[in-house]
Design an enzyme around this catalytic site. Sequence first.
Site, PDB file in Angstrom:
ATOM      1  N   HIS A 154     -25.991 -35.471 -45.504  1.00  0.00           N
ATOM      2  CA  HIS A 154     -25.120 -35.066 -46.610  1.00  0.00           C
ATOM      3  C   HIS A 154     -23.812 -35.859 -46.613  1.00  0.00           C
ATOM      4  O   HIS A 154     -22.817 -35.417 -47.192  1.00  0.00           O
ATOM      5  CB  HIS A 154     -24.843 -33.556 -46.541  1.00  0.00           C
ATOM      6  CG  HIS A 154     -26.094 -32.741 -46.686  1.00  0.00           C
ATOM      7  ND1 HIS A 154     -26.765 -32.606 -47.878  1.00  0.00           N
ATOM      8  CD2 HIS A 154     -26.828 -32.063 -45.767  1.00  0.00           C
ATOM      9  CE1 HIS A 154     -27.846 -31.856 -47.696  1.00  0.00           C
ATOM     10  NE2 HIS A 154     -27.911 -31.525 -46.421  1.00  0.00           N
ATOM     11  N   ARG A 167       0.382 -31.386 -17.220  1.00  0.00           N
ATOM     12  CA  ARG A 167       0.517 -30.666 -18.488  1.00  0.00           C
ATOM     13  C   ARG A 167       0.824 -31.608 -19.657  1.00  0.00           C
ATOM     14  O   ARG A 167       0.739 -31.215 -20.806  1.00  0.00           O
ATOM     15  CB  ARG A 167       1.627 -29.613 -18.369  1.00  0.00           C
ATOM     16  CG  ARG A 167       1.298 -28.525 -17.366  1.00  0.00           C
ATOM     17  CD  ARG A 167       2.520 -27.702 -17.058  1.00  0.00           C
ATOM     18  NE  ARG A 167       2.927 -26.918 -18.210  1.00  0.00           N
ATOM     19  CZ  ARG A 167       2.588 -25.666 -18.424  1.00  0.00           C
ATOM     20  NH1 ARG A 167       1.829 -25.042 -17.542  1.00  0.00           N
ATOM     21  NH2 ARG A 167       2.992 -25.003 -19.472  1.00  0.00           N
ATOM     22  N   LYS A 201     -14.761 -34.842 -26.193  1.00  0.00           N
ATOM     23  CA  LYS A 201     -14.534 -35.471 -24.882  1.00  0.00           C
ATOM     24  C   LYS A 201     -14.423 -36.981 -25.045  1.00  0.00           C
ATOM     25  O   LYS A 201     -13.535 -37.610 -24.497  1.00  0.00           O
ATOM     26  CB  LYS A 201     -15.666 -35.165 -23.897  1.00  0.00           C
ATOM     27  CG  LYS A 201     -15.701 -33.797 -23.295  1.00  0.00           C
ATOM     28  CD  LYS A 201     -14.604 -33.489 -22.292  1.00  0.00           C
ATOM     29  CE  LYS A 201     -13.393 -32.882 -22.922  1.00  0.00           C
ATOM     30  NZ  LYS A 201     -13.370 -31.506 -23.267  1.00  0.00           N
ATOM     31  N   LYS A 252      -1.648 -30.614 -21.598  1.00  0.00           N
ATOM     32  CA  LYS A 252      -2.643 -29.661 -21.086  1.00  0.00           C
ATOM     33  C   LYS A 252      -2.476 -28.280 -21.718  1.00  0.00           C
ATOM     34  O   LYS A 252      -3.448 -27.649 -22.085  1.00  0.00           O
ATOM     35  CB  LYS A 252      -2.516 -29.575 -19.556  1.00  0.00           C
ATOM     36  CG  LYS A 252      -3.572 -28.713 -18.886  1.00  0.00           C
ATOM     37  CD  LYS A 252      -4.933 -29.361 -18.937  1.00  0.00           C
ATOM     38  CE  LYS A 252      -6.019 -28.518 -18.307  1.00  0.00           C
ATOM     39  NZ  LYS A 252      -7.359 -28.944 -18.750  1.00  0.00           N
ATOM     40  N   TRP A 277       7.795 -33.111 -23.500  1.00  0.00           N
ATOM     41  CA  TRP A 277       6.756 -33.583 -24.427  1.00  0.00           C
ATOM     42  C   TRP A 277       7.402 -33.485 -25.796  1.00  0.00           C
ATOM     43  O   TRP A 277       7.689 -32.384 -26.289  1.00  0.00           O
ATOM     44  CB  TRP A 277       5.520 -32.684 -24.323  1.00  0.00           C
ATOM     45  CG  TRP A 277       4.326 -33.192 -25.068  1.00  0.00           C
ATOM     46  CD1 TRP A 277       3.406 -34.092 -24.613  1.00  0.00           C
ATOM     47  CD2 TRP A 277       3.912 -32.807 -26.386  1.00  0.00           C
ATOM     48  NE1 TRP A 277       2.445 -34.292 -25.576  1.00  0.00           N
ATOM     49  CE2 TRP A 277       2.730 -33.525 -26.675  1.00  0.00           C
ATOM     50  CE3 TRP A 277       4.406 -31.939 -27.349  1.00  0.00           C
ATOM     51  CZ2 TRP A 277       2.045 -33.398 -27.884  1.00  0.00           C
ATOM     52  CZ3 TRP A 277       3.738 -31.813 -28.554  1.00  0.00           C
ATOM     53  CH2 TRP A 277       2.567 -32.550 -28.806  1.00  0.00           C
ATOM     54  N   CYS A 331       6.045 -29.371 -22.137  1.00  0.00           N
ATOM     55  CA  CYS A 331       7.267 -29.453 -21.323  1.00  0.00           C
ATOM     56  C   CYS A 331       7.167 -28.605 -20.050  1.00  0.00           C
ATOM     57  O   CYS A 331       6.452 -27.606 -20.029  1.00  0.00           O
ATOM     58  CB  CYS A 331       8.452 -28.954 -22.128  1.00  0.00           C
ATOM     59  SG  CYS A 331       8.737 -29.886 -23.620  1.00  0.00           S
ATOM     60  N   GLU A 363     -18.417 -30.665 -28.701  1.00  0.00           N
ATOM     61  CA  GLU A 363     -17.664 -30.821 -27.453  1.00  0.00           C
ATOM     62  C   GLU A 363     -17.838 -32.242 -26.898  1.00  0.00           C
ATOM     63  O   GLU A 363     -16.880 -32.838 -26.398  1.00  0.00           O
ATOM     64  CB  GLU A 363     -18.114 -29.757 -26.434  1.00  0.00           C
ATOM     65  CG  GLU A 363     -17.493 -29.850 -25.051  1.00  0.00           C
ATOM     66  CD  GLU A 363     -15.968 -29.782 -25.024  1.00  0.00           C
ATOM     67  OE1 GLU A 363     -15.332 -29.479 -26.047  1.00  0.00           O
ATOM     68  OE2 GLU A 363     -15.411 -30.088 -23.954  1.00  0.00           O
ATOM     69  N   ASN A 420      11.937 -25.300 -22.549  1.00  0.00           N
ATOM     70  CA  ASN A 420      10.557 -25.376 -23.061  1.00  0.00           C
ATOM     71  C   ASN A 420      10.493 -24.535 -24.334  1.00  0.00           C
ATOM     72  O   ASN A 420      11.157 -23.501 -24.408  1.00  0.00           O
ATOM     73  CB  ASN A 420       9.565 -24.753 -22.077  1.00  0.00           C
ATOM     74  CG  ASN A 420       9.344 -25.602 -20.847  1.00  0.00           C
ATOM     75  OD1 ASN A 420       9.910 -26.682 -20.721  1.00  0.00           O
ATOM     76  ND2 ASN A 420       8.526 -25.108 -19.934  1.00  0.00           N
ATOM     77  N   GLY A 421       9.681 -24.956 -25.294  1.00  0.00           N
ATOM     78  CA  GLY A 421       9.518 -24.153 -26.507  1.00  0.00           C
ATOM     79  C   GLY A 421      10.315 -24.730 -27.661  1.00  0.00           C
ATOM     80  O   GLY A 421      10.735 -25.895 -27.622  1.00  0.00           O
ATOM     81  N   GLU A 470     -11.049 -37.976 -26.951  1.00  0.00           N
ATOM     82  CA  GLU A 470      -9.779 -37.750 -26.264  1.00  0.00           C
ATOM     83  C   GLU A 470      -9.651 -38.610 -25.007  1.00  0.00           C
ATOM     84  O   GLU A 470      -8.541 -38.977 -24.623  1.00  0.00           O
ATOM     85  CB  GLU A 470      -9.535 -36.273 -25.964  1.00  0.00           C
ATOM     86  CG  GLU A 470     -10.381 -35.658 -24.893  1.00  0.00           C
ATOM     87  CD  GLU A 470     -10.058 -34.180 -24.657  1.00  0.00           C
ATOM     88  OE1 GLU A 470      -8.914 -33.768 -24.847  1.00  0.00           O
ATOM     89  OE2 GLU A 470     -10.985 -33.443 -24.274  1.00  0.00           O
TER      90      GLU A 470
HETATM   91  O1  M6R Z   1      -5.531 -23.807 -22.674  1.00  0.00           O
HETATM   92  P1  M6R Z   1      -6.461 -23.720 -23.840  1.00  0.00           P
HETATM   93  O2  M6R Z   1      -7.882 -23.500 -23.458  1.00  0.00           O
HETATM   94  O3  M6R Z   1      -6.024 -22.694 -24.853  1.00  0.00           O
HETATM   95  O4  M6R Z   1      -6.394 -25.123 -24.550  1.00  0.00           O
HETATM   96  C1  M6R Z   1      -7.058 -25.358 -25.753  1.00  0.00           C
HETATM   97  C2  M6R Z   1      -7.095 -26.831 -26.097  1.00  0.00           C
HETATM   98  O5  M6R Z   1      -5.799 -27.332 -26.207  1.00  0.00           O
HETATM   99  C3  M6R Z   1      -7.871 -27.634 -25.052  1.00  0.00           C
HETATM  100  O6  M6R Z   1      -9.163 -27.167 -24.885  1.00  0.00           O
HETATM  101  C4  M6R Z   1      -7.918 -29.118 -25.486  1.00  0.00           C
HETATM  102  O7  M6R Z   1      -8.713 -29.253 -26.619  1.00  0.00           O
HETATM  103  C5  M6R Z   1      -8.433 -30.011 -24.360  1.00  0.00           C
HETATM  104  N1  M6R Z   1      -7.721 -31.256 -24.372  1.00  0.00           N
HETATM  105  C6  M6R Z   1      -9.868 -30.339 -24.495  1.00  0.00           C
HETATM  106  O8  M6R Z   1     -10.326 -31.192 -23.504  1.00  0.00           O
END
Ligand code: M6R
Length: 620
Positions: free
Chosen positions: A516, A27, A497, A615, A74, A2, A493, A100-101, A500
């Site tokens: 396994h 965000r 990527k 974000k 959000w 948010c 990682e 927010n929150g 997502e």
């Molecule tokens: O702001 P942060 O680094 O704490 O965020 C952590 C994760 O939410 C962030 O890395 C998320 O996994 C991304 N979408 C990855 O691309």
Amino acid sequence: MCGIVGYLGISKAAPVLLSELRCLEYRGYDSAGVAVIEDGRLAVLKAAGKLSNLETLLTDVQPSATVGIGHTRWATHGVPNDQNAHPHLDCTSTLAIVHNGIIENYLELREELTAAGHAFSSETDTEVVAHLIEDELKHNQDDMLLGIRKAVQRLKGAYALGIVSQKHPNTIYAVNHHYSLAVGLGDNESYLASDSVAVCQYTKKVLRLAQSEIAEITTAGARLFSFAGVEVKRNPVSMDSTQFVMDKQGHKHFLLKEIHEQPVVLRRTIGKYLIHPGKPINFAGVSDHGSYSARFSDEELKRIERIKIVACGTAFHAGLVGKYIIEELCGIPVDVETASEARSRRQLVDEKTLAIAVSQSGETADTLSAIGEAKNKGAIVLGITNRPDSHLSLLCPHLLVTECGIEVSVAATKTFTAQVACFYLLAIYLAERKGLLPEDRIFALKAELLRTPALIERILASQEEIREKSIAYSDAQGMMFIGRGVHYPVALEGALKLKELSYIHASGYAAGEMKHGPIAVLDEKVPCLTMVIPGTVYEKTLSNAQEAKARKARMIAVAVEGDELVGKTFETVFSIPPVSEFFSPLISVVPLQLMSAFIADHLGKDVDQPRNLAKSVTVE
Ligand code: M6R
């Protein structure tokens, strides 16, 4: 997640609010709304979906109000629809609130307020705050500050609020409780935003609310009060707005732009702390928010017996690379845990532990909570973040700041490599200060680290070749990423990527684990991407790749240029320049980032704002 914005001044509020909201779009959100005071009356406009829907409403109505608040939501409590979008009103429709929150005790408050005759029109936790303030104002002759103070004393949780009332048309009220809010101060104009990014387009003079503070904002500026009603005096800071420039610079997406920024970002981040291989690493830094440092005292260095890293998502993967690097170089045991798990169980940390939180945003709720607990238990605490103005920065006595500028794309790329670079710096720093390695080895490590940005440039130069090779896998039903040793976190990682960005299911595994269980999913429709960089685990990884090939999986490799053996085993090879196994994660992740971006784009996905994602994940 948010976002809160606000404006009051001499211009029409609606275009300013929209422009501020646009800065917060990255965000992640699923509805948006504004409340403005138009001819002495509160007008609320809100719409589910993208900001363009709200923009259409505003274009039809054309409000001329010069005061208003806005929000991108959000969804947490209640589906993303018009009704649940913020702002929310009290029963008299004279008070509007954005939030927010999470209000943790909202159910109990909602019951109490309903019993007292309040009517609710949304499923949100936010609406209780509007009704609660309404109730308090009845008893306090519409004294807004007092009413807000009384109301917030009843709220549980972490939150930020923006409030306008048609009875007080020349003021915006804002509340910050374990969240983030900034007031931008212009000439006869004031701005409010939950991320300074949104106000920096208008003014560099920014006043941040500290924890548990209320701001009374007028065109003349802002007065701050504690929840107890005591006025707090704080000077605004001058922000460097260049770090918040939101421009794709000719790239199709922010994601591609950010992948391409990595050499510059690494030069800035590494260069800030290390200027020459012959010089010691200097962990002191300065930002608009003051100076910070990750310098440890001799006493602290002696005390460190183990390291615990907490982080989420991509930052967690950076932490895993950190484990390999620090254990290899310093022989200090390192545990890495996702922050959500670390906070859910007993954390075995003490004053002999160096606890490290890694967070691009510095606002991730789970990471803040986990590192907060480690700090309470006496651990030495270090934060690695891209935002020196964040919560995390306030929480961590030791801080390393990555110099990435704003990362707009939800998928983290340049912040990953910058976080990993910080771990190299930290490992070399610890080895040097603790006298764990000979001088010439330290020199060689520093020299190699300083050379890494140039290697990434060479990969980026072959972007078109990577695009062509990548899109050939757009029809994959799933993809497996495998690697051993320091390449394992890179495989994780790469899988994150791909899933997502393209929504193709992808899993990362330690290559030796494949037999396994995971190998069962491999067939012609599920390719296997293997990290095969020369070094201690090269042969064993190649054997694991053969096992995958025998199951008819299409085989992709990330390997160094000219590796003939790899050429014989794999149908597609993403080549990287020769690099040592130790430093390879900084380089080998880049083709994986590009591959995911190209597949997602080819499939027509929203590359910068993937579905369901935000974000900054500010809820637990
Ligand atoms: O702001 P942060 O680094 O704490 O965020 C952590 C994760 O939410 C962030 O890395 C998320 O996994 C991304 N979408 C990855 O691309």
